[in-house]
Design an enzyme around this catalytic site. Structure first.
Site, PDB file in Angstrom:
ATOM      1  N   ILE A  92       0.682  -1.211  -0.051  1.00 59.03           N
ATOM      2  CA  ILE A  92      -0.061   0.180  -0.133  1.00 59.03           C
ATOM      3  C   ILE A  92       0.814   1.168   0.058  1.00 59.03           C
ATOM      4  CG2 ILE A  92      -2.106  -0.956   0.955  1.00 59.03           C
ATOM      5  CD1 ILE A  92      -1.162  -0.082   3.721  1.00 59.03           C
ATOM      6  N   SER A  98      10.866   2.677   3.554  1.00 58.12           N
ATOM      7  CA  SER A  98      10.268   1.605   3.992  1.00 58.12           C
ATOM      8  C   SER A  98       9.163   1.017   2.833  1.00 58.12           C
ATOM      9  CB  SER A  98       9.205   1.817   5.018  1.00 58.12           C
ATOM     10  OG  SER A  98       8.190   2.759   4.766  1.00 58.12           O
ATOM     11  N   SER A  99       8.668  -0.058   3.010  1.00 58.63           N
ATOM     12  CA  SER A  99       7.394  -0.533   2.101  1.00 58.63           C
ATOM     13  C   SER A  99       6.473  -1.040   3.131  1.00 58.63           C
ATOM     14  CB  SER A  99       8.099  -1.678   1.202  1.00 58.63           C
ATOM     15  OG  SER A  99       8.817  -1.316   0.286  1.00 58.63           O
ATOM     16  N   VAL A 100       5.543  -0.300   2.782  1.00 58.69           N
ATOM     17  CA  VAL A 100       4.039  -0.707   3.853  1.00 58.69           C
ATOM     18  C   VAL A 100       3.029  -1.780   3.051  1.00 58.69           C
ATOM     19  CG1 VAL A 100       2.175   0.384   5.278  1.00 58.69           C
ATOM     20  CG2 VAL A 100       4.453   1.650   4.764  1.00 58.69           C
ATOM     21  N   ASP A 205       8.588  15.525   9.537  1.00 49.72           N
ATOM     22  CA  ASP A 205       8.093  15.242   8.183  1.00 49.72           C
ATOM     23  C   ASP A 205       6.558  15.329   8.113  1.00 49.72           C
ATOM     24  OD1 ASP A 205       8.523  14.564   5.497  1.00 49.72           O
ATOM     25  OD2 ASP A 205       8.756  12.424   5.662  1.00 49.72           O
TER      26      ASP A 205
HETATM   27  P1  ADP Z   1       7.850   6.027   4.840  1.00 46.73           P
HETATM   28  O1  ADP Z   1       8.851   6.410   5.831  1.00 46.73           O
HETATM   29  O2  ADP Z   1       8.236   5.006   3.992  1.00 46.73           O
HETATM   30  O3  ADP Z   1       7.122   7.109   4.318  1.00 46.73           O
HETATM   31  P2  ADP Z   1       5.385   5.783   6.214  1.00 46.73           P
HETATM   32  O4  ADP Z   1       5.125   5.152   7.291  1.00 46.73           O
HETATM   33  O5  ADP Z   1       4.892   7.034   6.101  1.00 46.73           O
HETATM   34  O6  ADP Z   1       6.566   5.374   5.541  1.00 46.73           O
HETATM   35  O7  ADP Z   1       4.380   4.774   5.102  1.00 46.73           O
HETATM   36  C1  ADP Z   1       4.132   5.118   3.851  1.00 46.73           C
HETATM   37  C2  ADP Z   1       2.697   5.013   3.519  1.00 46.73           C
HETATM   38  O8  ADP Z   1       2.021   3.637   4.020  1.00 46.73           O
HETATM   39  C3  ADP Z   1       1.636   6.110   4.170  1.00 46.73           C
HETATM   40  O9  ADP Z   1       1.689   7.101   3.279  1.00 46.73           O
HETATM   41  C4  ADP Z   1       0.430   5.409   4.159  1.00 46.73           C
HETATM   42  O10 ADP Z   1      -0.154   5.617   2.927  1.00 46.73           O
HETATM   43  C5  ADP Z   1       0.636   3.994   4.509  1.00 46.73           C
HETATM   44  N1  ADP Z   1       0.538   3.426   5.865  1.00 46.73           N
HETATM   45  C6  ADP Z   1       1.628   3.747   6.716  1.00 46.73           C
HETATM   46  N2  ADP Z   1       1.118   3.282   7.984  1.00 46.73           N
HETATM   47  C7  ADP Z   1      -0.198   2.936   7.677  1.00 46.73           C
HETATM   48  C8  ADP Z   1      -1.223   2.407   8.588  1.00 46.73           C
HETATM   49  N3  ADP Z   1      -1.071   2.176   9.858  1.00 46.73           N
HETATM   50  N4  ADP Z   1      -2.667   1.977   7.939  1.00 46.73           N
HETATM   51  C9  ADP Z   1      -2.567   2.349   6.588  1.00 46.73           C
HETATM   52  N5  ADP Z   1      -1.669   2.825   5.885  1.00 46.73           N
HETATM   53  C10 ADP Z   1      -0.372   3.100   6.351  1.00 46.73           C
HETATM   54 MG    MG Z   2       5.839   8.698   5.076  1.00 43.62          MG
END
Ligand code: ADP
Ligand code: MG
Length: 602
Positions: A92, A98-100, A205
């Site tokens: 997503i 990171s990758s989420v 951020d």
């Molecule tokens: P990065 O450090 O790579 O930016 P993030 O923690 O911001 O990582 O997460 C990247 C994306 O993943 C977010 O912009 C969001 O779209 C999705 N995401 C992160 N955490 C969640 C969560 N708990 N529930 C749903 N989506 C999430």
């Molecule tokens: Mg982020």
């Protein structure tokens, strides 16, 4: 790692290193919860929808799905214990570090739960990871700050499991939000900021993709503490040991500071367990030395993170909810600075036509006694369009500079070393500016001085210079630009200004995701020439129109409710958030009490 509710089984084979530096309870969960694993599937209804459209799109889609499926398989391989607990469904988000993934889990009793799995890039420094986790565990889980459920680690791979919050793409909904929704959005953002600031966390951020918003459920969550730093009195112990970019740069500038082996440079006393972790474990694979040397100023964004050996551009950040592409434009502002690095840039840029040229110096430089130069040497490039050899020989001043350029506060852009939680409030102000003007991103710049020049076009050059003096920075600017009236600016951009000519649907279709101010823009006239998205009329857009912004139209449901009578309080709050002086900028606590939110309660 234990379930926060205390029910999770913990511990066997846990990460002794990472777990040790967190909290005794922070152990990697390995227990099988007896879930039957299906073949990992990469599927989402959203993708399904697109598959129906044309074979090219279908191929693209299949390609993407195959990529996602591969990534999921790789993640299972890297952290096998995940498969005991989760069915990973989709990717997503993919950010710099990171990758989420979206996963489901049958945890204990009750229905299947949706979980977001954040897989940190393996090169992240353990302290950085531990600090991110500590922010989530200590400050998270309430007041719109994301919490955490588990953490898994195998070797270099760390996966943080958080409650999943389905959310909207900011760009998709920007111009369909009612004014009341904007109020609620900002109120909830301040609630989250108040919470983390109380813990002495500077997020660094703050931007829409890090503040998740579920419009239907009216739920919000501040995520991503990957760049967070602590205030001097932070309650997040590990943030005290997160090296700031300033420290890193100092180290990389001065090679004699490079640490060998597994020791890490820490500004304060090293907690015993940390010291042991990093000095005795031969298994630490990511010598900090590498990280220091390899940290370089990226084109943007997260330079402040610690321990990177891989640099990925923040502009490469993909939120899979966002389908628009934002073009990259060439810088439009001539820069002059003291360091060699910037000078190269400035020379390159000097050949281009510029609207405003800026130069930032320490007040010390203005007094011609920069510490890195012999006091007898006086600078002869002050107020000129060049960088003299004296300035070239000055040591570059370093200060934390993490974040995304368009959201960086003036004190970050000018490398003010004493940065506080006020920088998050500025970023919140930029979000508010987008919400009120209907433009996202509002500022788009690929370097700090361009970003600063863009700020001047809104807040005024004289005002910016004046404010910078208060935090010890002197800015030279090639021409004077006046501050703009925020109401007029936002109304014009939103198309609520009666003097703005009506525009055709096609042009409008691209407006909301065009930056209000970009590097291509003549800064002086920038805000006057942009197209107003607020005038969309439902039937101007046809889905699939070759010139149209499809996803804008899909979701497009302009809601003028409240927009024709935006109260002065909104612009007063915006003004206080975009206060160029961090010392007088409104705090999150104060913002929540601002008359703009008069009928809202915490
Ligand atoms: P990065 O450090 O790579 O930016 P993030 O923690 O911001 O990582 O997460 C990247 C994306 O993943 C977010 O912009 C969001 O779209 C999705 N995401 C992160 N955490 C969640 C969560 N708990 N529930 C749903 N989506 C999430
Ligand atoms: Mg982020």
């Amino acid at each position: 790692m234990c379930n926060q509710s205390g029910g999770g089984k913990c511990c066997a084979g846990a990460s002794d290193r990472l777990a040790g530096i967190l909290h005794p309870n922070w152990l990697v969960m390995e227990a099988s919860l007896g879930i039957q694993m299906d073949e990992p599937m990469a599927f989402s209804p959203q993708r399904d929808r697109f598959q129906a459209e044309g074979s090219l799109k279908k191929n693209e889609q299949n390609f993407k799905l195959a990529g996602v499926k591969k990534d999921i398989e790789k993640l299972y391989e890297a952290v096998p214990q995940l498969s005991n607990v989760f069915k990973i469904k989709d990717k997503i988000g993919e950010g710099t570090f990171s990758s989420v993934y979206l996963a489901t889990a049958q945890l204990q009793v009750g229905p299947e739960e949706k979980i977001a799995l954040k897989h940190l890039i393996p090169t992240s420094h353990p302290i950085r990871i531990a600090a991110e986790l500590q922010c989530l565990t200590v400050a998270g889980g309430q007041d719109n700050v994301m919490g955490v459920k588990y953490c898994f680690r195998k070797n270099d791979h760390v996966v943080i499991a958080m409650p999943y919050l389905e959310h909207e793409s900011f760009l998709d909904i920007l111009n369909s939000l009612s004014f009341q929704e904007v109020r609620e959005y900002m109120f909830n953002l301040f609630k989250a900021l108040k919470r983390i600031h109380q813990f002495g966390i500077v997020h660094r951020d703050v931007k829409p993709s890090n503040f998740l918003y579920n419009r239907r459920l009216k739920k919000y969550a501040l995520v991503d503490f990957g760049l967070a730093q602590g205030t001097h009195d932070t309650k997040i112990e590990l943030l005290k040991f997160v090296q700031s970019e300033a420290q890193q740069e100092r180290c990389s500038q001065n090679k004699s500071h490079i640490i060998t082996g597994n020791k890490i440079p820490l500004s304060g006393p090293v907690p015993k367990e940390l010291d042991q972790q990093f000095t005795t474990k031969a298994s630490v694979k990511r010598p900090y030395t590498n990280a220091q040397i390899q940290i370089k100023q990226g084109k943007d964004g997260k330079e402040g993170s610690v321990g990177l050996s891989v640099q990925r551009s923040v502009f490469g950040e993909r939120n899979f909810n966002i389908h628009s592409s934002i073009s990259h434009e060439s810088p439009a502002v001539k820069l002059m600075k003291q360091s060699k690095t910037v000078d190269v840039l400035s020379r390159k840029l000097a050949t281009k036509k510029k609207a405003i040229s800026t130069k930032v110096m320490n007040s010390a430089v203005m007094r011609k006694t920069a510490s890195s130069c012999p006091a007898s040497l006086t600078c002869d490039c002050y107020a000129t369009d060049k960088v003299c050899s004296i300035c070239l020989s000055r040591r570059q001043q370093v200060a934390p500079r993490a974040g995304t350029p368009g959201f960086r506060a003036p004190e970050v852009l000018t490398k003010c070393p004493n940065q506080t939680t006020a920088i998050d409030m500025w970023s919140a102000g930029v979000i508010f500016l987008s919400l009120l003007s209907g433009r996202y991103p509002f500022y788009k710049a690929s370097d700090d001085l361009t970003a600063l020049a863009q700020i001047m076009t809104i807040r005024g050059s004289r005002e910016t210079i004046q404010a910078a003096k208060t935090f010890g920075k002197s800015i030279l600017c090639s021409k004077e630009v006046p501050a703009q009236d925020l109401r007029k600016l936002c109304e014009r951009l939103r198309g609520m200004d009666s003097s703005t000519p009506k525009l055709t649907g096609d042009i409008q279709g691209h407006a909301s995701h065009q930056p209000a101010i970009s590097e291509k823009t003549d800064h002086k006239a920038s805000c006057l020439v942009q197209t107003p998205p607020g005038q969309y009329s439902g039937n101007s857009f046809k889905k699939g129109d070759s010139n149209s912004c499809e996803h804008c139209f899909d979701e497009y449901n302009t809601n003028l409710e409240g927009w024709n009578e935006v109260p002065d309080e909104a612009y007063d709050l915006l003004d206080k958030l975009l206060d160029l002086n961090p010392a007088s900028r409104i705090t999150a606590e104060e913002a929540l009490l601002h008359p703009f939110f008069k009928d809202m309660s915490l």
